[in-house]
Motif scaffolding. Structure first.
Motif, short mmCIF file in Angstrom:
data_model
loop_
_atom_site.label_atom_id
_atom_site.label_comp_id
_atom_site.label_asym_id
_atom_site.label_seq_id
_atom_site.Cartn_x
_atom_site.Cartn_y
_atom_site.Cartn_z
N CYS A 18 0.61 -1.04 0.09
CA CYS A 18 -0.05 -0.18 0.20
C CYS A 18 0.80 1.21 -0.20
CB CYS A 18 -0.71 0.02 1.23
SG CYS A 18 -0.15 -0.30 2.69
N GLY A 19 1.84 1.30 -0.37
CA GLY A 19 2.69 2.43 -0.79
C GLY A 19 3.58 2.88 0.43
N SER A 94 -3.32 -20.84 -2.15
CA SER A 94 -4.49 -19.92 -2.13
C SER A 94 -4.24 -18.77 -3.32
CB SER A 94 -4.82 -19.18 -0.81
OG SER A 94 -3.75 -18.18 -0.63
N ILE A 95 -5.65 -18.40 -3.63
CA ILE A 95 -5.50 -17.24 -4.83
C ILE A 95 -6.50 -16.25 -4.42
CG2 ILE A 95 -7.00 -18.59 -6.38
CD1 ILE A 95 -5.19 -17.23 -8.78
N ASN A 96 -6.02 -15.20 -4.52
CA ASN A 96 -7.05 -13.94 -4.29
C ASN A 96 -6.60 -12.76 -4.97
OD1 ASN A 96 -5.03 -13.87 -2.00
ND2 ASN A 96 -5.91 -11.85 -1.93
N ALA A 97 -7.41 -11.84 -5.06
CA ALA A 97 -6.93 -10.34 -5.91
C ALA A 97 -7.15 -9.45 -4.83
CB ALA A 97 -8.30 -10.03 -6.78
N GLY A 98 -6.37 -8.22 -4.87
CA GLY A 98 -6.44 -7.16 -4.12
C GLY A 98 -5.85 -6.04 -4.75
N HIS A 99 -5.86 -4.77 -3.98
CA HIS A 99 -5.63 -3.45 -4.61
C HIS A 99 -4.04 -3.05 -4.00
CE1 HIS A 99 -5.71 0.87 -4.97
NE2 HIS A 99 -5.49 1.02 -3.99
N GLN A 100 -3.46 -2.35 -4.91
CA GLN A 100 -2.22 -1.87 -4.66
C GLN A 100 -2.09 -0.52 -5.26
OE1 GLN A 100 0.30 -1.58 -7.27
NE2 GLN A 100 -0.35 -2.83 -8.89
N ASN A 101 -1.22 0.38 -4.72
CA ASN A 101 -1.15 1.77 -5.14
C ASN A 101 -0.42 2.18 -6.26
OD1 ASN A 101 -2.79 2.42 -3.05
ND2 ASN A 101 -1.24 2.71 -1.60
N TYR A 102 0.12 1.03 -7.13
CA TYR A 102 1.11 1.36 -8.19
C TYR A 102 0.47 1.08 -9.53
CZ TYR A 102 4.36 1.65 -4.34
OH TYR A 102 4.80 1.76 -3.13
N ASN A 103 0.89 1.79 -10.66
CA ASN A 103 0.29 1.49 -11.96
C ASN A 103 1.76 0.61 -12.51
OD1 ASN A 103 -1.70 3.22 -12.21
ND2 ASN A 103 -0.38 5.14 -12.35
N LEU A 104 1.42 -0.22 -13.47
CA LEU A 104 2.25 -0.92 -14.13
C LEU A 104 3.61 -0.35 -14.35
CD1 LEU A 104 0.06 -3.30 -16.62
CD2 LEU A 104 1.15 -3.92 -14.18
N ASP A 105 3.68 0.86 -14.93
CA ASP A 105 4.99 1.61 -15.13
C ASP A 105 5.66 1.83 -13.88
OD1 ASP A 105 3.54 3.44 -14.25
OD2 ASP A 105 3.85 4.97 -16.11
N GLU A 106 5.35 1.63 -12.70
CA GLU A 106 5.89 1.70 -11.29
C GLU A 106 6.03 0.33 -10.76
OE1 GLU A 106 3.98 5.88 -9.55
OE2 GLU A 106 2.64 4.31 -10.00
N LYS A 109 8.53 -0.28 -7.92
CA LYS A 109 8.11 0.41 -6.41
C LYS A 109 7.37 -0.63 -5.71
CE LYS A 109 8.35 5.19 -7.78
NZ LYS A 109 7.59 6.38 -7.83
N PHE A 110 6.44 -1.32 -6.63
CA PHE A 110 5.67 -2.50 -6.10
C PHE A 110 6.69 -3.37 -5.18
CE2 PHE A 110 3.88 -6.69 -5.89
CZ PHE A 110 2.72 -6.37 -5.26
N ALA A 111 7.36 -3.84 -6.00
CA ALA A 111 8.39 -4.97 -5.73
C ALA A 111 9.28 -4.49 -4.45
CB ALA A 111 9.47 -5.44 -6.97
#
Length: 197
Positions: A18-19, A94-106, A109-111
């Motif tokens: 989450c940034g 397990s598998i699930n979806a979630g929200h994160q604060n970055y666009n693909l070009d960032e 930063k997620f990593a």
């Protein structure tokens, strides 16, 4: 099988990238820039593997694995080796979806943020473990980051595959308590075969 057993490793390492303000902190991880090789491209290799549809996308479940419906819920789906649904501590994915604060070009930063958070959580819980990271792509071409949490003096490996889109992710989370290679392959197949809806 108790739900709390599944959720213990998830509570320890679950995050939404989450940034975090500390994402630029240098960590002691052993990051690996290698790319995961494409496996099972276009063909599962097993006649009994099946593509499963969920609200966020579809993926292939390896032969011999089935959904543990009693443990699944709230948008998170658990898979175990068939016949082991009621074991006290089964290997599971397990598998699930979630929200994160970055666009693909960032995505880097997620990593970085995810790496920092995993290391912080390991320290907070006093776990004797190391984090290893790598990157690659799904068979559909989506960016994928893989984080291994290896527990020292144990065969246990927790592996998180994050498949990214702008501001969201799908996480395939594997807990392999005894080093069973078929579980590693089933988790990789699920992640590599994932296609967004």
């Amino acid at each position: 099988m108790k739900k709390s057993l599944y959720l213990l490793p998830l509570m320890i390492v679950m995050l939404s990238a989450c940034g975090n303000k500390h994402a630029d902190v240098v960590t002691s991880t052993k990051a690996d820039e290698s790319t995961v090789e494409a496996t099972q491209k276009g063909d599962t290799g097993n006649k009994d593997s099946k593509r499963v549809e969920k609200e966020f996308g579809s993926f292939i479940v390896a032969e011999g694995f089935g959904e543990a419906k009693e443990q699944s819920g709230g948008g998170r789906y658990f898979y175990v080796v068939e016949g082991h649904e009621h074991d006290a501590r089964p290997n599971n994915i397990s598998i699930n979806a979630g929200h994160q604060n970055y666009n693909l070009d960032e995505s880097e930063k997620f990593a970085e943020s995810t790496t920092w958070q995993l290391n912080t959580q390991i320290k907070q819980y006093g776990m004797d473990a190391s984090v290893y990271g790598s990157s690659g792509k799904t068979d559909a071409g989506d960016i994928m980051y893989i984080f291994d949490i290896k527990f020292n003096n144990s065969d246990e490996i927790d592996r998180q595959y994050y498949i990214l889109r702008d501001k969201k992710y799908v996480m395939v989370f594997m807990s392999n308590f005894d080093g069973d290679e078929s579980v590693n392959k089933a988790a990789e197949l699920m992640a590599k075969s994932f296609e967004w809806k």
